[in-house]
Design an enzyme around this catalytic site. Structure first.
Site, PDB file in Angstrom:
ATOM      1  N   ARG A  30       7.020   7.955  -6.075  1.00  0.00           N
ATOM      2  CA  ARG A  30       5.765   9.334  -5.479  1.00  0.00           C
ATOM      3  C   ARG A  30       5.970   9.695  -4.635  1.00  0.00           C
ATOM      4  O   ARG A  30       5.915  10.497  -4.715  1.00  0.00           O
ATOM      5  CB  ARG A  30       4.421   8.319  -5.405  1.00  0.00           C
ATOM      6  CG  ARG A  30       4.026   7.741  -7.295  1.00  0.00           C
ATOM      7  CD  ARG A  30       2.413   6.693  -7.207  1.00  0.00           C
ATOM      8  NE  ARG A  30       2.852   5.846  -6.456  1.00  0.00           N
ATOM      9  CZ  ARG A  30       2.775   4.970  -7.228  1.00  0.00           C
ATOM     10  NH1 ARG A  30       2.838   4.577  -8.050  1.00  0.00           N
ATOM     11  NH2 ARG A  30       2.932   3.183  -6.499  1.00  0.00           N
TER      12      ARG A  30
ATOM     13  N   GLU B 162       4.679  -6.089  -1.485  1.00  0.00           N
ATOM     14  CA  GLU B 162       3.249  -6.041  -1.517  1.00  0.00           C
ATOM     15  C   GLU B 162       3.385  -7.282  -3.123  1.00  0.00           C
ATOM     16  O   GLU B 162       2.750  -8.216  -3.056  1.00  0.00           O
ATOM     17  CB  GLU B 162       1.899  -5.244  -2.152  1.00  0.00           C
ATOM     18  CG  GLU B 162       0.652  -5.739  -1.611  1.00  0.00           C
ATOM     19  CD  GLU B 162      -0.202  -5.281  -1.542  1.00  0.00           C
ATOM     20  OE1 GLU B 162       0.072  -3.393  -2.047  1.00  0.00           O
ATOM     21  OE2 GLU B 162      -1.746  -5.171  -2.377  1.00  0.00           O
TER      22      GLU B 162
HETATM   23  P1  AMP Z   1       4.984  -1.771   0.482  1.00  0.00           P
HETATM   24  O1  AMP Z   1       6.516  -1.488   0.900  1.00  0.00           O
HETATM   25  O2  AMP Z   1       4.226  -2.757   0.683  1.00  0.00           O
HETATM   26  O3  AMP Z   1       4.214  -0.991   2.319  1.00  0.00           O
HETATM   27  O4  AMP Z   1       4.593  -1.210  -0.341  1.00  0.00           O
HETATM   28  C1  AMP Z   1       4.165   0.330  -0.626  1.00  0.00           C
HETATM   29  C2  AMP Z   1       4.874   1.124  -1.763  1.00  0.00           C
HETATM   30  O5  AMP Z   1       4.662   0.693  -2.758  1.00  0.00           O
HETATM   31  C3  AMP Z   1       4.293   2.815  -2.433  1.00  0.00           C
HETATM   32  O6  AMP Z   1       5.708   3.130  -2.715  1.00  0.00           O
HETATM   33  C4  AMP Z   1       3.652   2.078  -3.652  1.00  0.00           C
HETATM   34  O7  AMP Z   1       3.860   3.116  -4.073  1.00  0.00           O
HETATM   35  C5  AMP Z   1       3.601   1.128  -3.396  1.00  0.00           C
HETATM   36  N1  AMP Z   1       2.045   0.577  -3.311  1.00  0.00           N
HETATM   37  C6  AMP Z   1       2.159  -1.119  -2.919  1.00  0.00           C
HETATM   38  N2  AMP Z   1       0.890  -1.200  -2.531  1.00  0.00           N
HETATM   39  C7  AMP Z   1      -0.318  -0.493  -3.330  1.00  0.00           C
HETATM   40  C8  AMP Z   1      -1.032  -0.284  -4.177  1.00  0.00           C
HETATM   41  N3  AMP Z   1      -2.310  -1.660  -4.319  1.00  0.00           N
HETATM   42  N4  AMP Z   1      -1.410   0.747  -4.971  1.00  0.00           N
HETATM   43  C9  AMP Z   1      -0.538   1.824  -5.837  1.00  0.00           C
HETATM   44  N5  AMP Z   1       1.246   1.330  -4.319  1.00  0.00           N
HETATM   45  C10 AMP Z   1       1.298   0.776  -3.998  1.00  0.00           C
END
Ligand code: AMP
Length: 173
Positions: free
Chosen positions: A61, A98
């Protein structure tokens, strides 16, 4: 600032892709040209203000929002892709999501030494993905001048993983 058009369009999908995750679905934002334009304009203004000479989009995205930002500034767009997708000589960084773990890669000739790079993704959660993208940019000798996203899940404290880097989130949850 008045509320962003995108704010009311982001759709919460519970338990996707795993139980306990509240997924922020941005597809309704993409379906609304005015809302999407507003998001792109705001991220482009921030990237321009930071002096960005390249936009790095995080798969997938981050590509959607990053490409029009790069076009608005008239600067190169660089893909930070998931493991095994890039065909040419590349560098890799592992990170924790996550949900689960992953690896992000960049072509080794994607950025030049000293180039000012602005990283774009749709959402900042724990910050692991963004931090891995920062490491890729810096391994190529380029400089991270900012990170821009549509949504920040501030309760996950992703900023802690990006200390010292300017972060712009259009919507903080
Ligand atoms: P992080 O590395 O934990 O900051 O996760 C960010 C990445 O995971 C981004 O590319 C987001 O598109 C995706 N992502 C993580 N958590 C979510 C969520 N709750 N909703 C949508 N996309 C998420």
């Amino acid at each position: 600032m008045a509320e962003l058009l995108a704010q009311s369009l982001i759709r919460d999908v519970p338990d996707f892709p795993l139980p306990g995750i509240l997924f922020k679905d941005v597809t309704p934002v993409l379906s609304d040209a005015k809302a999407l334009q507003e998001v792109v304009d705001l991220l482009a203004a921030d990237a321009r203000e930071k002096g960005a000479q390249a936009i790095v989009g995080i798969e997938s995205r981050g590509f959607i929002f990053g490409v029009p930002v790069a076009l608005a500034l008239g600067v190169p767009f660089v893909m930070a892709r998931k493991l095994g997708k890039l065909p040419y000589d590349r560098i890799s960084e592992e990170y924790a999501l996550e949900y689960g773990t992953n690896t992000v890669e960049m072509h080794s000739d994607a950025l030049t030494t000293g180039q000012k790079a602005y990283i774009v993704d749709d959402l900042l959660a724990t910050g692991g993905t963004a931090a891995a993208a920062v490491r890729l940019v810096e391994r190529l000798g380029a400089e991270v001048v900012g990170f821009g996203c549509l949504i920040e899940l501030s309760f996950l404290q992703g900023r802690e993983n990006l200390l010292g880097y300017p972060i712009t989130a259009l919507i903080e949850i």
